[in-house]
Design a protein around this motif. Structure first.
Motif, PDB file in Angstrom:
ATOM      1  N   TYR A  27       0.888  -1.166   0.000  1.00 25.48           N
ATOM      2  CA  TYR A  27       0.000   0.000   0.000  1.00 25.48           C
ATOM      3  C   TYR A  27       0.923   1.212   0.000  1.00 25.48           C
ATOM      4  O   TYR A  27       1.806   1.324   0.847  1.00 25.48           O
ATOM      5  N   LYS A  28       0.717   2.111  -0.968  1.00 24.88           N
ATOM      6  CA  LYS A  28       1.664   3.199  -1.197  1.00 24.88           C
ATOM      7  C   LYS A  28       0.957   4.454  -1.662  1.00 24.88           C
ATOM      8  O   LYS A  28      -0.246   4.445  -1.912  1.00 24.88           O
TER       9      LYS A  28
ATOM     10  N   HIS B 243       8.848   3.879  -2.524  1.00 21.36           N
ATOM     11  CA  HIS B 243       9.706   3.604  -3.681  1.00 21.36           C
ATOM     12  C   HIS B 243      10.920   2.779  -3.273  1.00 21.36           C
ATOM     13  O   HIS B 243      11.322   1.860  -3.993  1.00 21.36           O
ATOM     14  N   LYS B 244      11.495   3.060  -2.096  1.00 15.07           N
ATOM     15  CA  LYS B 244      12.633   2.270  -1.601  1.00 15.07           C
ATOM     16  C   LYS B 244      12.205   0.822  -1.373  1.00 15.07           C
ATOM     17  O   LYS B 244      12.945  -0.110  -1.696  1.00 15.07           O
ATOM     18  N   THR B 245      11.018   0.639  -0.828  1.00 14.22           N
ATOM     19  CA  THR B 245      10.501  -0.712  -0.586  1.00 14.22           C
ATOM     20  C   THR B 245      10.310  -1.456  -1.896  1.00 14.22           C
ATOM     21  O   THR B 245      10.725  -2.622  -2.034  1.00 14.22           O
TER      22      THR B 245
ATOM     23  N   LEU C 130      12.214  -4.858  -3.244  1.00 13.70           N
ATOM     24  CA  LEU C 130      11.500  -6.063  -3.677  1.00 13.70           C
ATOM     25  C   LEU C 130      11.899  -6.447  -5.103  1.00 13.70           C
ATOM     26  O   LEU C 130      12.167  -7.623  -5.381  1.00 13.70           O
ATOM     27  N   LYS C 131      11.958  -5.463  -5.992  1.00 19.85           N
ATOM     28  CA  LYS C 131      12.360  -5.727  -7.386  1.00 19.85           C
ATOM     29  C   LYS C 131      13.776  -6.278  -7.445  1.00 19.85           C
ATOM     30  O   LYS C 131      14.051  -7.233  -8.180  1.00 19.85           O
TER      31      LYS C 131
ATOM     32  N   ASP D 100      -2.369   2.025  -4.607  1.00 20.37           N
ATOM     33  CA  ASP D 100      -2.115   3.436  -4.333  1.00 20.37           C
ATOM     34  C   ASP D 100      -3.257   3.996  -3.484  1.00 20.37           C
ATOM     35  O   ASP D 100      -4.344   4.255  -3.987  1.00 20.37           O
ATOM     36  N   VAL D 101      -2.976   4.184  -2.201  1.00 17.87           N
ATOM     37  CA  VAL D 101      -4.020   4.648  -1.274  1.00 17.87           C
ATOM     38  C   VAL D 101      -4.310   6.140  -1.433  1.00 17.87           C
ATOM     39  O   VAL D 101      -5.300   6.634  -0.905  1.00 17.87           O
TER      40      VAL D 101
END
Length: 82
Positions: free
Chosen positions: A10-11, A19-21, A25-26, A36-37
């Protein structure tokens, strides 16, 4: 090797830690779904219900484990990343 997990983040579009998260993950080849909340009221309600939080990122793993914020060590442990 990381196992297959169902990961939802949730971003918001402007959240640096979101974006860092996602970059983390990528980089570790973990597939995830973005919600996108900032744009999706239903996703915001869902996130708040699952985490009790309004702040992002909130990472939901396998529909049960909730990680609030970019916590690399918790992500590594939960997702089995060395």
């Amino acid at each position: 090797m990381a196992q297959n997990h169902k990961v939802v983040i949730y971003k918001t579009a402007t959240c640096i830690w979101c974006h860092k998260t996602m970059d983390f993950l990528k980089a570790n080849k973990i597939k995830f779904t973005e919600k996108d909340v900032g744009e999706d009221e239903k996703a915001l309600e869902e996130m708040m219900k699952k985490s009790g939080q309004r702040g992002v990122p909130v990472i939901l793993i396998d529909n049960k484990q909730v990680i609030v914020g970019f916590d690399e060590s918790a992500l590594r442990k939960t997702l089995g990343i060395k």
